[in-house]
Design a protein around this motif. Structure first.
Motif, PDB file in Angstrom:
ATOM      1  N   VAL A 191       3.231  -9.120  -6.948  1.00 51.46           N
ATOM      2  CA  VAL A 191       2.357  -8.142  -7.407  1.00 51.46           C
ATOM      3  C   VAL A 191       1.692  -7.425  -6.562  1.00 51.46           C
ATOM      4  O   VAL A 191       1.471  -8.192  -5.316  1.00 51.46           O
ATOM      5  N   ILE A 192       0.934  -6.194  -6.923  1.00 53.88           N
ATOM      6  CA  ILE A 192       0.547  -5.772  -6.125  1.00 53.88           C
ATOM      7  C   ILE A 192      -1.359  -6.023  -6.454  1.00 53.88           C
ATOM      8  O   ILE A 192      -0.956  -5.607  -7.676  1.00 53.88           O
ATOM      9  N   GLY A 193      -1.981  -6.244  -5.858  1.00 49.69           N
ATOM     10  CA  GLY A 193      -3.669  -6.088  -5.854  1.00 49.69           C
ATOM     11  C   GLY A 193      -4.463  -5.898  -4.653  1.00 49.69           C
ATOM     12  O   GLY A 193      -3.542  -5.881  -3.577  1.00 49.69           O
ATOM     13  N   THR A 194      -5.239  -5.799  -4.722  1.00 47.79           N
ATOM     14  CA  THR A 194      -6.344  -5.498  -3.284  1.00 47.79           C
ATOM     15  C   THR A 194      -6.576  -6.908  -3.066  1.00 47.79           C
ATOM     16  O   THR A 194      -6.068  -7.815  -3.353  1.00 47.79           O
ATOM     17  N   ASN A 195      -6.355  -7.038  -1.378  1.00 51.96           N
ATOM     18  CA  ASN A 195      -6.980  -7.620  -1.061  1.00 51.96           C
ATOM     19  C   ASN A 195      -8.454  -8.418  -1.573  1.00 51.96           C
ATOM     20  O   ASN A 195      -8.016 -10.099  -0.861  1.00 51.96           O
ATOM     21  N   ALA A 196      -9.393  -7.927  -2.287  1.00 48.01           N
ATOM     22  CA  ALA A 196     -10.241  -8.715  -2.419  1.00 48.01           C
ATOM     23  C   ALA A 196      -9.289 -10.316  -3.486  1.00 48.01           C
ATOM     24  O   ALA A 196     -10.403 -10.890  -3.617  1.00 48.01           O
ATOM     25  N   VAL A 197      -9.092  -9.418  -4.424  1.00 50.46           N
ATOM     26  CA  VAL A 197      -8.509 -10.529  -5.890  1.00 50.46           C
ATOM     27  C   VAL A 197      -7.281 -11.573  -4.833  1.00 50.46           C
ATOM     28  O   VAL A 197      -7.862 -12.228  -5.121  1.00 50.46           O
ATOM     29  N   VAL A 255      -8.164  -2.898  10.352  1.00 50.23           N
ATOM     30  CA  VAL A 255      -8.913  -2.526   8.947  1.00 50.23           C
ATOM     31  C   VAL A 255      -7.876  -3.222   8.236  1.00 50.23           C
ATOM     32  O   VAL A 255      -6.756  -2.621   8.402  1.00 50.23           O
ATOM     33  N   LEU A 256      -7.748  -3.435   7.481  1.00 49.50           N
ATOM     34  CA  LEU A 256      -7.062  -4.593   6.558  1.00 49.50           C
ATOM     35  C   LEU A 256      -6.340  -3.182   5.268  1.00 49.50           C
ATOM     36  O   LEU A 256      -7.111  -2.721   5.577  1.00 49.50           O
ATOM     37  N   ALA A 257      -5.333  -2.813   4.821  1.00 55.37           N
ATOM     38  CA  ALA A 257      -4.337  -2.007   3.955  1.00 55.37           C
ATOM     39  C   ALA A 257      -5.406  -2.838   2.469  1.00 55.37           C
ATOM     40  O   ALA A 257      -5.778  -3.951   2.360  1.00 55.37           O
ATOM     41  N   ALA A 258      -5.709  -2.170   1.879  1.00 50.08           N
ATOM     42  CA  ALA A 258      -6.340  -2.082   0.930  1.00 50.08           C
ATOM     43  C   ALA A 258      -5.898  -2.844   0.027  1.00 50.08           C
ATOM     44  O   ALA A 258      -6.271  -3.720  -1.439  1.00 50.08           O
ATOM     45  N   TYR A 259      -5.050  -2.397  -0.313  1.00 48.58           N
ATOM     46  CA  TYR A 259      -3.469  -3.344  -2.099  1.00 48.58           C
ATOM     47  C   TYR A 259      -2.753  -4.102  -0.687  1.00 48.58           C
ATOM     48  O   TYR A 259      -1.758  -3.593   0.159  1.00 48.58           O
ATOM     49  N   HIS A 286       1.061  -1.351  -0.150  1.00 50.06           N
ATOM     50  CA  HIS A 286      -0.308  -0.313  -0.238  1.00 50.06           C
ATOM     51  C   HIS A 286       1.081   1.182   0.170  1.00 50.06           C
ATOM     52  O   HIS A 286       0.596   2.345  -0.485  1.00 50.06           O
ATOM     53  N   GLU A 287       2.101   0.765   0.590  1.00 47.49           N
ATOM     54  CA  GLU A 287       3.200   2.342   0.907  1.00 47.49           C
ATOM     55  C   GLU A 287       3.481   2.710  -1.134  1.00 47.49           C
ATOM     56  O   GLU A 287       3.785   3.710  -1.470  1.00 47.49           O
ATOM     57  N   TRP A 288       3.165   2.112  -1.886  1.00 45.10           N
ATOM     58  CA  TRP A 288       3.176   2.245  -3.306  1.00 45.10           C
ATOM     59  C   TRP A 288       1.810   3.301  -3.895  1.00 45.10           C
ATOM     60  O   TRP A 288       1.857   3.442  -5.288  1.00 45.10           O
ATOM     61  N   MET A 289       0.837   3.079  -3.781  1.00 44.02           N
ATOM     62  CA  MET A 289       0.257   2.755  -3.836  1.00 44.02           C
ATOM     63  C   MET A 289      -1.100   4.326  -3.712  1.00 44.02           C
ATOM     64  O   MET A 289      -2.177   4.628  -4.145  1.00 44.02           O
ATOM     65  N   GLY A 290      -0.255   5.435  -2.914  1.00 44.73           N
ATOM     66  CA  GLY A 290      -0.956   6.755  -2.610  1.00 44.73           C
ATOM     67  C   GLY A 290      -1.168   6.604  -0.897  1.00 44.73           C
ATOM     68  O   GLY A 290      -0.879   5.814   0.004  1.00 44.73           O
TER      69      GLY A 290
END
Length: 525
Positions: free
Chosen positions: A388-394, A364-368, A351-355
Motif C-alpha cells: 500500500v502507499i503510506g508515508t515514510n514515517a508510518v 531527501v526521501l520521498a514523502a510517500y 510518490h508518483e501517485w500522490m501528486g
C-alpha cells in the motif's frame, strides 16, 4: 514494513501469492526445458526447482540455471582432469589459483544437489531464547528427523574465475548457506589430499563439510535512519501521569523500560525548553516527543498526525486490504531474491501517485513509499495486495513493531508457537488514480492506505486454525499519512512491544520442554 534497503526481509507457495503445486505437477516450461537438456550442468533435480522458486523467486532461479548453462558451454571441449586420474599437485610455493574446478562442480551436480543445499541439526533455541549450539559440520543429503536444510543463494557464492585452462583446483572454497535465522560459512573442500587418491576435485559429497562460522540474520532493532535526524527530546505527559505524579517512581521506571535516554529528557525548567516544540499527541500516551523549533527534517512532509482507537477503527467500513500470517523470516533476502516493490507495482514509485512535490531528491526521501502490510522479513509476500502507499514515517512506525517481535520468533517456534500478524488497511484512491499521468499503471483498485491496524498475537502451530490466539500481545492503529517520527518515539514503541512479547512468551511457554527435534530455523524440513 520497510520496503527499502536490507531490512525489508515463509518459503511456502501460498506465502508468495501462488497456490502450492501438488507432487508431480508440471513444472514451468523454462524450468523443464533447462533441466531436461542440462541436468548434468544445473545439478538440480526437478523436485528442487519449485523450492528454489518459492524462496528465491522465478527471476533468480532462471538466472542461476542460465548462468550454469553458459558456464558449461564455455567449458565444453576443454580437456579436464577426469575422475580416477591423478591430478598434478601445485608446485611448492606456487600460489593456488582461486577457482571452482569443473570436476568439483560436476561432482556436486552428479549428486543432484549442485551445492545448493546442505543439511545440519535443527536449530533448537534455549528456554530464554538463547541461540542454539553451532554445529561442527554439515552434509549433503535430505534431512532426517531433527535436521533442517540450509540454502545457498547465488549472491552468497560466486566462484572465482580461472586465469588459465590448466589452473589447479583450489584447496579452499568458502561458501555461505542460510537458515531462516543464521548465515553459516562452510568450507566445501573437505578432501584436500584427494588428488593422491584419485579424487581431483578435492570434494567428497559423502563426507561432512566443516562449518567455519555462524552469524545471526535480520534486523538488530534499529530505526535505520528513518527517524528525525536533528536531536529530538522527550518528556513525561502530565495528562497521563496526573494521578500518580509526573516525578513518581513509576514514571521513571517506565521511561527506563522503554529505553528512553535520560539525557534527552526535556524538563520545564531547562534553559533550552523554549527551543523545542511538541509533536501531536493524545492524553493516553505516557511520553511526549519534541523537535527543535528551527530544524525541519526534509525526510518528512509534515509533522501532522491523526489518532484513532482500535474500537473506532473496527467501526469503520470494512478495510479493503488485509493480510494474516505467522512470522517466519525468509531464507533469501530481498536483494538475493530480486524482490523489488516498484517492479511488483508495475514499475511505479508510490510518490508518483500522490501528486506534485512529494518525490525524493538527492539526500531527501520521498514523502510517500510502498509499504508492506506484512514485512518482507516476516515472510510477507511481494504481491500487490500486500503493498500500500503510506508515508515514510508510518513505515518507520511499523518497523518499530517488526524489529521488536522478530527476536522472539525462533524461541516460540522451538515450542511450536508462532507470532501471528494480522494487518488491515482502510484504503482510498491515491490522487494520481483519478487522472493517471501518462505511462502510469491505470489501476482502479485503491492503492493508498488511510489507516493501518497492526495486530500481534501468539498462536499455536500444532493446530490448523492459527486464527485462535493463545495470547494477545499488541495492537497499533496507525495514521498512514502521519508525519515526523523521532528516534525517541521509535525507541519507546519498540521497547513497549518487545517487553509485551517477552512477558506473553514466558506465560505461554511456562515449563514446557522444547519440542523434540524442534522445527529449527530453516529451509526444507
Amino acid at each position: 514494513m520497510r520496503v527499502h534497503g536490507s531490512d525489508h526481509e515463509s518459503a511456502g507457495a501460498a506465502d508468495q501469492g501462488r497456490s502450492a503445486q501438488p507432487r508431480g505437477a508440471r513444472l514451468p516450461a523454462f524450468v523443464g526445458d533447462l533441466d531436461a537438456a542440462h541436468r548434468p550442468v544445473t545439478g538440480l533435480p526437478p523436485a528442487s526447482i519449485p523450492a528454489l522458486q518459492r524462496s528465491m523467486g522465478n527471476t533468480a532461479v532462471t538466472q542461476m540455471l542460465q548462468s550454469r548453462r553458459r558456464e558449461a558451454t564455455e567449458h565444453e571441449g576443454r580437456q579436464q582432469t577426469g575422475p580416477g586420474r591423478r591430478a598434478a599437485a601445485p608446485a611448492s610455493g606456487t600460489p593456488v589459483v582461486q577457482r571452482m574446478a569443473t570436476p568439483a562442480q560436476k561432482q556436486f551436480d552428479a549428486a543432484g544437489y549442485g551445492a545448493a543445499f546442505l543439511t545440519i541439526p535443527a536449530e533448537n533455541f534455549g528456554e530464554g531464547g538463547e541461540a542454539p549450539a553451532v554445529p561442527r559440520t554439515a552434509r549433503v543429503g535430505a534431512p532426517r528427523n531433527g535436521e533442517i536444510q540450509l540454502l545457498r543463494t547465488p549472491v552468497d557464492w560466486a566462484p572465482p574465475q580461472a586465469t588459465n585452462r590448466r589452473a589447479q583446483p583450489q584447496t579452499s572454497i568458502k561458501a555461505r548457506f542460510r537458515s531462516s535465522f543464521f548465515t553459516y560459512e562452510v568450507e566445501l573442500v573437505n578432501d584436500p589430499e584427494g588428488a593422491a587418491r584419485g579424487n581431483p576435485s578435492l570434494i567428497d559429497v559423502e563426507a561432512p563439510f566443516e562449518i567455519l562460522s555462524r552469524t545471526p540474520r535480520g534486523s538488530q532493532g534499529t530505526s535505520m535512519g528513518r527517524t528525525y535526524a536533528f536531536g529530538d527530546r522527550w518528556a513525561h505527559n502530565p495528562a497521563y501521569w496526573a494521578a500518580g505524579g509526573i516525578n513518581g517512581p513509576a514514571a521513571q521506571e517506565l521511561a527506563q523500560s522503554r529505553g528512553l535516554d535520560a539525557d534527552a529528557e526535556l524538563r520545564a525548567g531547562d534553559v533550552d525548553f523554549n527551543d523545542y516544540h511538541i509533536l501531536p499527541y493524545t492524553g493516553g500516551q505516557p511520553f511526549l516527543f519534541y523537535v527543535p523549533n528551527d530544524k525541519a527534517d526534509p525526510k518528512f512532509r509534515t509533522e501532522g498526525r491523526r489518532f484513532m482507537e482500535a474500537h473506532e477503527f473496527d467501526a469503520l467500513p470494512g478495510p479493503q486490504r488485509s493480510e494474516t500470517k505467522v512470522s517466519i523470516p525468509p531464507q533469501v533476502d530481498r536483494r538475493d531474491g530480486d524482490r523489488r516493490t516498484a517492479r511488483t507495482m508495475q514499475n511505479t514509485q508510490a510518490h508518483e501517485w500522490m501528486g506534485q512535490d512529494l518525490g525524493g531528491s538527492r539526500a531527501v526521501l520521498a514523502a510517500y513509499e510502498w509499504c508492506h502490510l506484512i514485512g518482507d522479513k516476516d515472510g510477507g509476500p511481494d504481491i500487490p495486495r500486500n503493498l500500500v502507499i503510506g508515508t515514510n514515517a508510518v513505515n518507520t512506525e511499523q518497523l518499530a513493531l517488526e524489529t521488536a517481535l522478530r527476536p522472539y520468533v525462533a524461541r516460540l517456534y522451538s515450542y511450536r508457537y508462532g507470532i501471528q500478524l494480522r494487518v488491515e488497511a482502510l484504503m482510498e484512491k491515491a490522487p494520481g488514480q483519478i487522472n493517471p499521468p501518462a505511462g502510469l499503471w491505470d489501476e482502479k483498485v485503491p492503492l493508498k492506505a488511510s489507516w493501518i491496524s497492526y495486530h500481534i498475537s501468539i498462536v499455536p502451530l500444532a493446530t490448523p486454525d492459527t486464527d485462535q490466539p493463545v495470547a494477545d500481545v499488541h495492537r497499533q492503529i496507525m495514521d498512514a499519512d502521519r508525519g515526523t517520527i523521532t528516534e525517541s518515539e521509535f525507541t519507546s514503541l519498540h521497547h513497549e512491544v518487545r517487553n509485551k512479547i517477552r512477558a506473553k512468551a514466558d506465560a505461554v511457554i511456562g515449563d514446557r520442554p522444547t519440542a523434540p527435534g524442534g522445527p529449527g530455523g530453516g529451509g526444507q524440513t
